[in-house]
Design a protein around this motif. Structure first.
Motif, mmCIF file in Angstrom:
data_model
loop_
_atom_site.group_PDB
_atom_site.id
_atom_site.type_symbol
_atom_site.label_atom_id
_atom_site.label_comp_id
_atom_site.label_asym_id
_atom_site.label_seq_id
_atom_site.Cartn_x
_atom_site.Cartn_y
_atom_site.Cartn_z
ATOM 1 N N ASP A 127 -42.260 78.328 65.721
ATOM 2 C CA ASP A 127 -42.523 79.733 66.063
ATOM 3 C C ASP A 127 -41.781 80.726 65.175
ATOM 4 O O ASP A 127 -41.597 81.883 65.569
ATOM 5 N N GLY A 128 -41.332 80.294 64.005
ATOM 6 C CA GLY A 128 -40.670 81.203 63.074
ATOM 7 C C GLY A 128 -39.268 81.606 63.479
ATOM 8 O O GLY A 128 -38.932 82.798 63.442
ATOM 9 N N PRO A 129 -38.401 80.641 63.837
ATOM 10 C CA PRO A 129 -37.047 81.017 64.248
ATOM 11 C C PRO A 129 -36.268 81.684 63.118
ATOM 12 O O PRO A 129 -36.475 81.377 61.942
ATOM 13 N N ARG A 130 -35.394 82.603 63.518
ATOM 14 C CA ARG A 130 -34.560 83.333 62.562
ATOM 15 C C ARG A 130 -33.095 83.064 62.863
ATOM 16 O O ARG A 130 -32.732 82.765 63.991
ATOM 17 N N CYS A 131 -32.286 83.218 61.851
ATOM 18 C CA CYS A 131 -30.850 83.050 61.992
ATOM 19 C C CYS A 131 -30.303 84.135 62.917
ATOM 20 O O CYS A 131 -30.637 85.316 62.769
ATOM 21 N N GLY A 132 -29.470 83.741 63.851
ATOM 22 C CA GLY A 132 -28.871 84.699 64.769
ATOM 23 C C GLY A 132 -27.891 85.631 64.093
ATOM 24 O O GLY A 132 -27.633 86.726 64.592
ATOM 25 N N LYS A 133 -27.355 85.245 62.941
ATOM 26 C CA LYS A 133 -26.365 86.074 62.243
ATOM 27 C C LYS A 133 -27.009 87.006 61.209
ATOM 28 O O LYS A 133 -26.851 88.206 61.282
ATOM 29 N N CYS A 134 -27.759 86.427 60.255
ATOM 30 C CA CYS A 134 -28.305 87.252 59.159
ATOM 31 C C CYS A 134 -29.765 87.641 59.367
ATOM 32 O O CYS A 134 -30.311 88.420 58.599
ATOM 33 N N LYS A 135 -30.413 87.087 60.392
ATOM 34 C CA LYS A 135 -31.802 87.396 60.772
ATOM 35 C C LYS A 135 -32.848 86.903 59.781
ATOM 36 O O LYS A 135 -34.015 87.226 59.906
ATOM 37 N N ARG A 136 -32.467 86.093 58.801
ATOM 38 C CA ARG A 136 -33.440 85.548 57.845
ATOM 39 C C ARG A 136 -34.130 84.341 58.477
ATOM 40 O O ARG A 136 -33.567 83.675 59.342
ATOM 41 N N PRO A 137 -35.357 84.026 58.048
ATOM 42 C CA PRO A 137 -36.072 82.871 58.605
ATOM 43 C C PRO A 137 -35.325 81.559 58.333
ATOM 44 O O PRO A 137 -34.780 81.368 57.236
ATOM 45 N N LEU A 138 -35.316 80.674 59.312
ATOM 46 C CA LEU A 138 -34.706 79.362 59.120
ATOM 47 C C LEU A 138 -35.648 78.419 58.377
ATOM 48 O O LEU A 138 -35.201 77.480 57.735
ATOM 49 N N THR A 170 -29.890 71.900 66.332
ATOM 50 C CA THR A 170 -28.920 72.663 65.572
ATOM 51 C C THR A 170 -29.399 72.718 64.129
ATOM 52 O O THR A 170 -29.709 71.678 63.540
ATOM 53 N N LEU A 171 -29.474 73.934 63.588
ATOM 54 C CA LEU A 171 -29.898 74.146 62.195
ATOM 55 C C LEU A 171 -28.941 75.101 61.528
ATOM 56 O O LEU A 171 -28.619 76.155 62.088
ATOM 57 N N GLY A 172 -28.521 74.767 60.316
ATOM 58 C CA GLY A 172 -27.689 75.671 59.543
ATOM 59 C C GLY A 172 -28.550 76.615 58.726
ATOM 60 O O GLY A 172 -29.609 76.239 58.237
ATOM 61 N N CYS A 173 -28.100 77.847 58.604
ATOM 62 C CA CYS A 173 -28.806 78.840 57.783
ATOM 63 C C CYS A 173 -28.409 78.652 56.321
ATOM 64 O O CYS A 173 -27.221 78.637 55.997
ATOM 65 N N ALA A 174 -29.393 78.526 55.449
ATOM 66 C CA ALA A 174 -29.139 78.349 54.017
ATOM 67 C C ALA A 174 -28.587 79.615 53.385
ATOM 68 O O ALA A 174 -27.975 79.563 52.319
ATOM 69 N N HIS A 175 -28.790 80.754 54.023
ATOM 70 C CA HIS A 175 -28.397 82.031 53.436
ATOM 71 C C HIS A 175 -26.971 82.437 53.782
ATOM 72 O O HIS A 175 -26.234 82.879 52.916
ATOM 73 N N CYS A 176 -26.588 82.295 55.052
ATOM 74 C CA CYS A 176 -25.261 82.765 55.465
ATOM 75 C C CYS A 176 -24.362 81.647 55.976
ATOM 76 O O CYS A 176 -23.180 81.870 56.214
ATOM 77 N N GLY A 177 -24.904 80.445 56.174
ATOM 78 C CA GLY A 177 -24.112 79.318 56.635
ATOM 79 C C GLY A 177 -23.910 79.243 58.141
ATOM 80 O O GLY A 177 -23.278 78.308 58.630
ATOM 81 N N ALA A 178 -24.442 80.198 58.881
ATOM 82 C CA ALA A 178 -24.295 80.179 60.335
ATOM 83 C C ALA A 178 -25.049 78.992 60.918
ATOM 84 O O ALA A 178 -26.108 78.613 60.423
ATOM 85 N N VAL A 179 -24.494 78.411 61.958
ATOM 86 C CA VAL A 179 -25.148 77.307 62.647
ATOM 87 C C VAL A 179 -25.889 77.887 63.841
ATOM 88 O O VAL A 179 -25.329 78.623 64.644
#
Length: 145
Positions: A25-36, A6-15
């Motif tokens: 492998d360059g995972p991205r946030c499922g909500k804002c699509k920015r790199p984790l 579990t990782l929180g996104c620094a940009h949108c706060g989505a978990v």
């Protein structure tokens, strides 16, 4: 280690939940699509602290610092280089104690720079003072996934 992290996104706060074996492998946030992971420290604020530090199953190394602090200025490039080398085995974040005094107070920050390793919001280790790159990597070796 679990199959997922579990990782929180620094940009949108989505978990986000990502496969642990694919964290490089360059995972991205499922909500804002920015790199984790961006290969650089995350800027922490009261708005994103919970998502990034308290909800993260991956250890997060937080540098508590201030712009007027000479040792903090010396430590900044060492910390940034470590983020580039050690992510995604660890996450790296910086918290400006002047901009976020309540968070600094919550963790009893008395001197800066102070580095704290957290996992799921729990403090695992603390180190005060600037470190050389080899010292930092040696100190963090026990917390890498």
């Amino acid at each position: 280690m679990s199959d997922t992290l579990t990782l929180g996104c620094a940009h949108c706060g989505a978990v986000n939940r990502i496969p642990a074996a694919r964290r490089a492998d360059g995972p991205r946030c499922g909500k804002c699509k920015r790199p984790l992971f961006e290969g650089a420290p995350i800027t922490l604020t009261s708005a994103n602290f919970n998502a990034v530090v308290e909800r993260s199953e991956l250890p997060v190394v937080v540098d508590f610092w201030a712009s007027w602090c000479g040792p903090c200025k010396v430590m900044a490039p060492v910390f940034a280089q470590a983020a580039g080398r050690l992510e995604p085995d660890l996450r790296f974040a910086k918290l400006d104690t002047e901009a976020e005094p309540a968070l600094a107070g919550r963790f009893g920050i008395r001197s800066i720079p102070t580095l704290i390793v957290f996992r799921e919001g729990r403090e695992l280790a603390r180190q005060a003072g600037a470190m050389q790159p080899a010292q930092l990597e040696q100190w963090l070796a026990a917390y890498r996934l």
